[in-house]
Design an enzyme around this catalytic site. Structure first.
Site, PDB file in Angstrom:
ATOM      1  N   THR A 160     -32.353-136.916 110.784  1.00 51.91           N
ATOM      2  CA  THR A 160     -31.447-136.985 109.648  1.00 51.91           C
ATOM      3  C   THR A 160     -30.483-138.142 109.840  1.00 51.91           C
ATOM      4  O   THR A 160     -29.980-138.335 110.941  1.00 51.91           O
ATOM      5  CB  THR A 160     -30.655-135.671 109.554  1.00 51.91           C
ATOM      6  N   ARG A 187     -38.730-125.734 102.227  1.00 48.84           N
ATOM      7  CA  ARG A 187     -38.020-125.497 103.491  1.00 48.84           C
ATOM      8  C   ARG A 187     -36.724-126.320 103.573  1.00 48.84           C
ATOM      9  O   ARG A 187     -36.691-127.485 103.228  1.00 48.84           O
ATOM     10  CB  ARG A 187     -38.923-125.836 104.675  1.00 48.84           C
ATOM     11  N   ILE A 188     -35.684-125.659 104.056  1.00 48.25           N
ATOM     12  CA  ILE A 188     -34.384-126.283 104.250  1.00 48.25           C
ATOM     13  C   ILE A 188     -34.017-126.171 105.720  1.00 48.25           C
ATOM     14  O   ILE A 188     -34.180-125.102 106.312  1.00 48.25           O
ATOM     15  CB  ILE A 188     -33.327-125.502 103.430  1.00 48.25           C
ATOM     16  N   GLY A 189     -33.524-127.253 106.278  1.00 47.06           N
ATOM     17  CA  GLY A 189     -33.009-127.194 107.645  1.00 47.06           C
ATOM     18  C   GLY A 189     -31.501-127.061 107.604  1.00 47.06           C
ATOM     19  O   GLY A 189     -30.926-126.546 106.645  1.00 47.06           O
ATOM     20  N   ASP A 190     -30.846-127.559 108.651  1.00 42.85           N
ATOM     21  CA  ASP A 190     -29.384-127.461 108.684  1.00 42.85           C
ATOM     22  C   ASP A 190     -28.703-128.501 107.802  1.00 42.85           C
ATOM     23  O   ASP A 190     -27.569-128.298 107.353  1.00 42.85           O
ATOM     24  CB  ASP A 190     -28.889-127.673 110.118  1.00 42.85           C
ATOM     25  N   THR A 210     -28.211-133.435 113.830  1.00 39.68           N
ATOM     26  CA  THR A 210     -29.594-133.826 113.542  1.00 39.68           C
ATOM     27  C   THR A 210     -30.496-133.187 114.584  1.00 39.68           C
ATOM     28  O   THR A 210     -30.095-133.012 115.730  1.00 39.68           O
ATOM     29  CB  THR A 210     -29.732-135.374 113.523  1.00 39.68           C
ATOM     30  N   GLY A 211     -31.695-132.798 114.170  1.00 34.78           N
ATOM     31  CA  GLY A 211     -32.602-132.124 115.095  1.00 34.78           C
ATOM     32  C   GLY A 211     -33.278-130.962 114.399  1.00 34.78           C
ATOM     33  O   GLY A 211     -33.387-130.943 113.166  1.00 34.78           O
ATOM     34  N   VAL A 212     -33.731-129.972 115.165  1.00 32.66           N
ATOM     35  CA  VAL A 212     -34.406-128.819 114.562  1.00 32.66           C
ATOM     36  C   VAL A 212     -33.379-127.966 113.816  1.00 32.66           C
ATOM     37  O   VAL A 212     -32.564-127.276 114.419  1.00 32.66           O
ATOM     38  CB  VAL A 212     -35.132-127.976 115.628  1.00 32.66           C
ATOM     39  N   GLY A 213     -33.441-128.026 112.503  1.00 31.20           N
ATOM     40  CA  GLY A 213     -32.445-127.369 111.667  1.00 31.20           C
ATOM     41  C   GLY A 213     -32.365-125.877 111.870  1.00 31.20           C
ATOM     42  O   GLY A 213     -31.286-125.280 111.848  1.00 31.20           O
TER      43      GLY A 213
END
Lengths: 325, 325
Positions: A160, A187-190, A210-213
């Site tokens: 991100t 799908r939504i992450g953080d 940023t990273g695995v949400g």
């Protein structure tokens, strides 16, 4: 008699990943030449959104498992706490612009899917086919691999762009992403979730992740870091403490380290960064100079080295994503 | 010799609004008779989703400004920090069931719009036209009024059902809503956003919020309360302090009080509630008894009276929503 020459209130900005370097360099200059903080933040995020080389944000972003590019973006103003966000939108050229526009609304300021697209269309924002031939070819190849969806890490093509800025005493942040590669549609992450992917409060500070949400959101990392700064913890320590504490918690619960990185700024403009990766590139511009830094963490005690990579380091660094992003 | 009769580990549950009374009564009994915590929470939320009398959740929910019922729901497990959520989904009979199902996934566990509907269809969840004739008629009438969208409060037909439960040392929570009445299509409030509408961590506590989502999310209220509890602040004080502090901040920034209410539970099962309304009904079940309480706050110092309303109080209470919900 002393002659006091007032320095123009140059801004300070921090952003994630090497891909943000060009946009942040330009944004820093914009602040110096009198642009507003939102203009500078939007410019730097749009610079990444518009660049098809960067496969994790905007145009040329990697598609979901159905071959569609779905984008998320958010903007938060630290003076007013105004928030705008769009989630899982298709074919919007610059999602960050729509998020910023929405942030001025008191109601219905966070919109998802077709409702968000309807808003963007009615407000006259540009639409575009965001899937490039190159991303589509990569998708076709990836589809044949039959990977375990539940084990995807952030670095199979997901980073991100997060930008935090401060001008005078005004702080704000913006984020934009195409989300996890080969994600489930919708799908939504953080990233577009306030408190998880971003938070800004000019009376304390701002943070973004940023990273695995799915892992970041479990700890509301951006809000947690901002609150830690508010308590008086130095911004670098706030990043390190919150990230290490959350990583340990996830490890205890049996989660793998899929990769999480954070940037933050306190209300004086001091910056910090931390990562669960071996190395995490981020960018700082003070309006005069713009530089790429590397945060490298000790996974035992969470302490980080922050340094400017020299050409030797960059040559020896074997991680593809350092160069890609 | 003392004979120790071990009491079965009856659960404790707390939920928002009078509309949750019937479901929570049944859920409390389910826990006593051996049902799991997720079963009890899902039962209580579904009871509100299925009841067309309640116009702010599930079947019979009030539509968005295009006449479509769009639903949000989320579930979080406090032992594992697993989170599942759906946002702006149409025609899904029980959104909380889909959110719970998603919470078992490590990736793509938060889904919005048509992507979430696709997931629900593929997983075999029930679909249904969620717009009742009565809600549609109310929509047609409302549409003629031409109200200022930017000034809608939560109590023009918007209350989220939030349920927090504890069984043994296991905590979890679930929330479900049809969102702000006459909202923009795709609009999301705080409810499906982790940290804002809900948060649960068995090692500290859990909290959930109802009211104007755009205001609640600016303070990540549920996460803030949970962290306050983790620091050792008593659960009722944690609710009062976080809510008052956030309200004051919003007032300073010129926001009106559109209505925000919170419930919380600490890891020992102690409960708390606070509101910016004159009175906020919530429900507690200890598995033996289920009772409706009223939280009534002093807007000056944020302290609350918590009491069981007698028939006289209920008669004298002129607020329609007390009876409706």
């Amino acid at each position: 008699m002393n002659i006091v020459i007032e320095r123009p209130p140059r801004g300070i900005m921090i952003s994630t990943w090497r891909m943000s370097y060009q946009g942040l360099t330009e944004a820093g200059k914009l602040l110096v030449s009198g642009s507003t903080l939102p203009e500078a933040i939007l410019h730097s995020v749009k610079s990444v959104e518009d660049n098809e080389k960067y496969v994790s944000v905007g145009y040329g972003g990697l598609p979901n498992r159905e071959g569609e590019v779905e984008l998320d973006a958010a903007y938060m103003d630290g003076n007013t706490l105004e928030v705008g966000a769009v989630m899982a939108v298709k074919q919007i050229k610059n999602p960050i612009e729509v998020a910023y526009d929405l942030s001025h609304k008191k109601r219905s300021s966070v919109l998802v899917g077709t409702g968000a697209e309807m808003y963007a269309r009615q407000r006259g924002f540009a639409f575009k086919n965001m899937l490039t031939e190159s991303s589509f070819q990569r998708y076709l190849k990836e589809r044949t691999l039959d990977k375990d969806e539940e084990k995807r890490t952030a670095y199979e093509g997901h980073d991100t762009v997060c930008v935090i800025g401060r001008s005078g005493e005004h702080m704000a942040c913006g984020v934009s992403t195409s989300g996890l590669y080969m994600k489930h549609p919708g799908r939504i992450g953080d990233s577009p979730l306030i408190g998880s992917g971003f938070y800004a409060d000019s009376s304390a500070g701002a943070a973004a992740a940023t990273g695995v949400g799915e892992d970041i959101m479990k700890g509301c990392l951006s809000f947690a870091i901002t609150e830690k700064i508010r308590e008086g913890v130095a911004v670098q320590e706030a990043c390190e403490q919150c990230l290490l504490q959350h990583l340990r918690r996830l490890e205890t619960l049996g989660y793998g380290n899929g990769g999480m990185s954070v940037i933050a700024m306190d209300k004086e403009g001091n910056t910090g960064a931390a990562t669960t990766l071996s190395a995490f590139p981020f960018v700082i511009s003070d309006g005069k100079e713009c530089k790429i830094y590397i945060a490298s963490g000790n996974q035992e005690n969470g302490e980080h080295k922050i340094f400017i990579p020299d050409s030797q380091w960059l040559e020896e660094c074997s991680a593809d994503w350092i160069f890609m992003n």
